[in-house]
Design a protein around this motif. Structure first.
Motif, PDB file in Angstrom:
ATOM      1  N   ASP A  91       0.833  -1.205   0.000  1.00 44.38           N
ATOM      2  CA  ASP A  91       0.000   0.000   0.000  1.00 44.38           C
ATOM      3  C   ASP A  91       0.870   1.258   0.000  1.00 44.38           C
ATOM      4  OD1 ASP A  91      -2.320  -1.466  -0.041  1.00 44.38           O
ATOM      5  OD2 ASP A  91      -2.600  -1.417   2.135  1.00 44.38           O
ATOM      6  N   CYS A  92       1.910   1.265   0.833  1.00 39.01           N
ATOM      7  CA  CYS A  92       2.805   2.423   0.867  1.00 39.01           C
ATOM      8  C   CYS A  92       3.529   2.590  -0.459  1.00 39.01           C
ATOM      9  CB  CYS A  92       3.819   2.272   2.004  1.00 39.01           C
ATOM     10  SG  CYS A  92       3.200   2.841   3.617  1.00 39.01           S
ATOM     11  N   GLN A  93       3.889   1.480  -1.071  1.00 43.51           N
ATOM     12  CA  GLN A  93       4.565   1.550  -2.362  1.00 43.51           C
ATOM     13  C   GLN A  93       3.668   2.179  -3.417  1.00 43.51           C
ATOM     14  OE1 GLN A  93       6.135  -2.196  -3.681  1.00 43.51           O
ATOM     15  NE2 GLN A  93       7.234  -1.298  -5.400  1.00 43.51           N
ATOM     16  N   LYS A  94       2.412   1.817  -3.415  1.00 47.45           N
ATOM     17  CA  LYS A  94       1.466   2.383  -4.380  1.00 47.45           C
ATOM     18  C   LYS A  94       1.234   3.873  -4.122  1.00 47.45           C
ATOM     19  CE  LYS A  94      -1.108  -1.899  -5.320  1.00 47.45           C
ATOM     20  NZ  LYS A  94      -2.420  -2.592  -5.172  1.00 47.45           N
ATOM     21  N   LEU A  95       1.107   4.248  -2.858  1.00 47.06           N
ATOM     22  CA  LEU A  95       0.880   5.652  -2.519  1.00 47.06           C
ATOM     23  C   LEU A  95       2.067   6.538  -2.897  1.00 47.06           C
ATOM     24  CD1 LEU A  95      -0.788   5.278   1.005  1.00 47.06           C
ATOM     25  CD2 LEU A  95      -1.876   6.140  -1.069  1.00 47.06           C
ATOM     26  N   HIS A  96       3.257   5.979  -2.851  1.00 50.65           N
ATOM     27  CA  HIS A  96       4.466   6.762  -3.087  1.00 50.65           C
ATOM     28  C   HIS A  96       4.864   6.837  -4.562  1.00 50.65           C
ATOM     29  CE1 HIS A  96       8.924   7.637  -2.596  1.00 50.65           C
ATOM     30  NE2 HIS A  96       8.364   8.588  -1.900  1.00 50.65           N
ATOM     31  N   TRP A  97       4.195   6.057  -5.408  1.00 43.57           N
ATOM     32  CA  TRP A  97       4.636   5.948  -6.803  1.00 43.57           C
ATOM     33  C   TRP A  97       4.645   7.289  -7.531  1.00 43.57           C
ATOM     34  CZ3 TRP A  97       7.599   3.734  -9.943  1.00 43.57           C
ATOM     35  CH2 TRP A  97       7.439   3.837 -11.320  1.00 43.57           C
ATOM     36  N   GLY A  98       3.705   8.159  -7.254  1.00 41.61           N
ATOM     37  CA  GLY A  98       3.639   9.443  -7.949  1.00 41.61           C
ATOM     38  C   GLY A  98       4.904  10.256  -7.789  1.00 41.61           C
ATOM     39  N   SER A  99       5.449  10.319  -6.560  1.00 43.28           N
ATOM     40  CA  SER A  99       6.668  11.095  -6.328  1.00 43.28           C
ATOM     41  C   SER A  99       7.931  10.299  -6.625  1.00 43.28           C
ATOM     42  CB  SER A  99       6.705  11.599  -4.880  1.00 43.28           C
ATOM     43  OG  SER A  99       6.657  10.512  -3.977  1.00 43.28           O
ATOM     44  N   HIS A 100       7.832   8.985  -6.561  1.00 45.13           N
ATOM     45  CA  HIS A 100       9.001   8.142  -6.778  1.00 45.13           C
ATOM     46  C   HIS A 100       9.264   7.870  -8.257  1.00 45.13           C
ATOM     47  CE1 HIS A 100      12.020   5.090  -6.278  1.00 45.13           C
ATOM     48  NE2 HIS A 100      11.249   4.139  -6.767  1.00 45.13           N
ATOM     49  N   LYS A 101       8.278   8.009  -9.092  1.00 42.75           N
ATOM     50  CA  LYS A 101       8.364   7.613 -10.499  1.00 42.75           C
ATOM     51  C   LYS A 101       9.560   8.221 -11.236  1.00 42.75           C
ATOM     52  CE  LYS A 101       5.586   7.457 -14.742  1.00 42.75           C
ATOM     53  NZ  LYS A 101       4.257   7.761 -15.332  1.00 42.75           N
ATOM     54  N   PRO A 102       9.835   9.532 -11.130  1.00 42.56           N
ATOM     55  CA  PRO A 102      10.959  10.103 -11.897  1.00 42.56           C
ATOM     56  C   PRO A 102      12.312   9.475 -11.574  1.00 42.56           C
ATOM     57  CG  PRO A 102       9.510  11.830 -11.095  1.00 42.56           C
ATOM     58  CD  PRO A 102       9.084  10.580 -10.415  1.00 42.56           C
ATOM     59  N   ILE A 103      12.661   9.361 -10.273  1.00 43.08           N
ATOM     60  CA  ILE A 103      13.961   8.800  -9.920  1.00 43.08           C
ATOM     61  C   ILE A 103      14.001   7.310 -10.209  1.00 43.08           C
ATOM     62  CG2 ILE A 103      13.281   8.443  -7.497  1.00 43.08           C
ATOM     63  CD1 ILE A 103      16.811   9.324  -8.799  1.00 43.08           C
ATOM     64  N   CYS A 104      12.880   6.634 -10.076  1.00 38.48           N
ATOM     65  CA  CYS A 104      12.825   5.196 -10.351  1.00 38.48           C
ATOM     66  C   CYS A 104      13.095   4.928 -11.832  1.00 38.48           C
ATOM     67  CB  CYS A 104      11.468   4.629  -9.958  1.00 38.48           C
ATOM     68  SG  CYS A 104      11.319   2.847 -10.239  1.00 38.48           S
ATOM     69  N   GLN A 105      12.411   5.647 -12.698  1.00 41.19           N
ATOM     70  CA  GLN A 105      12.592   5.441 -14.130  1.00 41.19           C
ATOM     71  C   GLN A 105      13.999   5.846 -14.566  1.00 41.19           C
ATOM     72  OE1 GLN A 105       9.301   7.578 -15.916  1.00 41.19           O
ATOM     73  NE2 GLN A 105       7.959   5.785 -15.771  1.00 41.19           N
ATOM     74  N   HIS A 106      14.535   6.889 -13.944  1.00 38.39           N
ATOM     75  CA  HIS A 106      15.889   7.329 -14.259  1.00 38.39           C
ATOM     76  C   HIS A 106      16.903   6.249 -13.879  1.00 38.39           C
ATOM     77  CE1 HIS A 106      19.399   9.889 -14.670  1.00 38.39           C
ATOM     78  NE2 HIS A 106      19.722   9.646 -13.411  1.00 38.39           N
ATOM     79  N   THR A 107      16.748   5.677 -12.681  1.00 35.62           N
ATOM     80  CA  THR A 107      17.651   4.627 -12.230  1.00 35.62           C
ATOM     81  C   THR A 107      17.533   3.390 -13.106  1.00 35.62           C
ATOM     82  OG1 THR A 107      17.465   5.424  -9.958  1.00 35.62           O
ATOM     83  CG2 THR A 107      18.328   3.195 -10.272  1.00 35.62           C
ATOM     84  N   ALA A 108      16.299   3.023 -13.442  1.00 30.24           N
ATOM     85  CA  ALA A 108      16.077   1.857 -14.286  1.00 30.24           C
ATOM     86  C   ALA A 108      16.704   2.032 -15.665  1.00 30.24           C
ATOM     87  CB  ALA A 108      14.579   1.586 -14.422  1.00 30.24           C
TER      88      ALA A 108
END
Length: 247
Positions: free
Chosen positions: A60-77
């Motif tokens: 649940d926390c992972q889903k809630l945080h996806w909006g703010s985490h998406k840019p750095i996550c995609q950049h790292t990936a």
């Protein structure tokens, strides 16, 4: 509380597993959404499957945080995909060096965070957290277990400016602000590097008054011991007014 020094190895479980329960304090993983601190003896936090650096206490926390985490996550990936064709060694032609490095970092999270805490001398000089980082250089080696596919080549305390990726720097600053708002001193940065591939591991740290981990000068030899032996059950010594415990 006086700092304790010991002549024996820096962890009671250097040879045998600890019998007491680990104390819940910063230095373990912190949920990026709600700020909960991981208690490894009860439940291990989940890592984001995209970047393998951000951690969550629940789906649940992972889903809630996806909006703010998406840019750095995609950049790292995207950075990881750029080194996808770099094999770890001739013995593992199908293995990805970056993937193995992420698995290694995940398996040794507590050990690496503790080593960064000791290398930066955060109990003695907490201001170091804003200026320096711990760089751990690894060499690849052939082994069937993912957490044993590296050996420690060297350790260095480097300026935080060693990290030049602006998105990674911004993510560290975000964590620091959150940590300080909740009373911590900031984010310790550990850089795990093998060749041209690196993994940045941020660890949010409590103020010295709340840190019970003992100060150790033999942290580098302990790091080598646990990595070379393939042990992932490292627990640091903590000395409090109620006694000594491990974790």
């Amino acid at each position: 509380m006086a700092t304790a020094y010991y002549s024996q190895p820096a962890a009671a479980n250097y040879y045998t597993a600890p019998t007491s329960q680990p104390h819940k304090q910063r230095g373990y993983r912190v949920c990026d959404q709600c700020g909960a601190v991981e208690n490894p003896s009860a439940t291990r936090f989940r890592l984001c499957g995209g970047c393998m650096t951000t951690q969550y206490c629940s789906q649940d926390c992972q889903k809630l945080h996806w909006g703010s985490h998406k840019p750095i996550c995609q950049h790292t990936a995207s950075q990881l995909s750029g080194v996808k064709q770099q094999p770890m060694s001739s013995g593992y032609p199908d293995e990805n060096l970056a993937k193995c490095l992420r698995k290694f970092t995940s398996a040794h999270t507590t050990l690496l965070g503790w080593a960064g805490f000791q290398a930066l001398q955060l109990k003695r000089l907490p201001a170091n957290i804003r200026q320096n980082a711990l760089l751990i250089e690894l060499n690849p080696r052939n082994h069937a277990d993912s957490h044993r596919r590296f050996s420690v080549a060297g350790t260095h305390v480097v300026p935080r400016s060693y990290i030049r990726d602006p998105l990674v720097v911004a993510d560290i600053q975000r964590r620091e602000e959150r940590c300080r708002q909740s009373g911590g001193i900031g984010t310790a940065v550990i850089i795990i590097q093998c060749g041209s591939v690196s993994q940045v591991m941020p660890v949010e740290v409590d103020p010295p008054s709340k840190i019970s981990w003992d100060t150790r000068d033999d942290w580098a030899s302990v790091l080598h011991h646990f990595v070379e032996s393939g042990r992932t059950d490292f627990k640091p010594i903590s000395t409090t007014s109620r006694g000594t415990y491990y974790g």
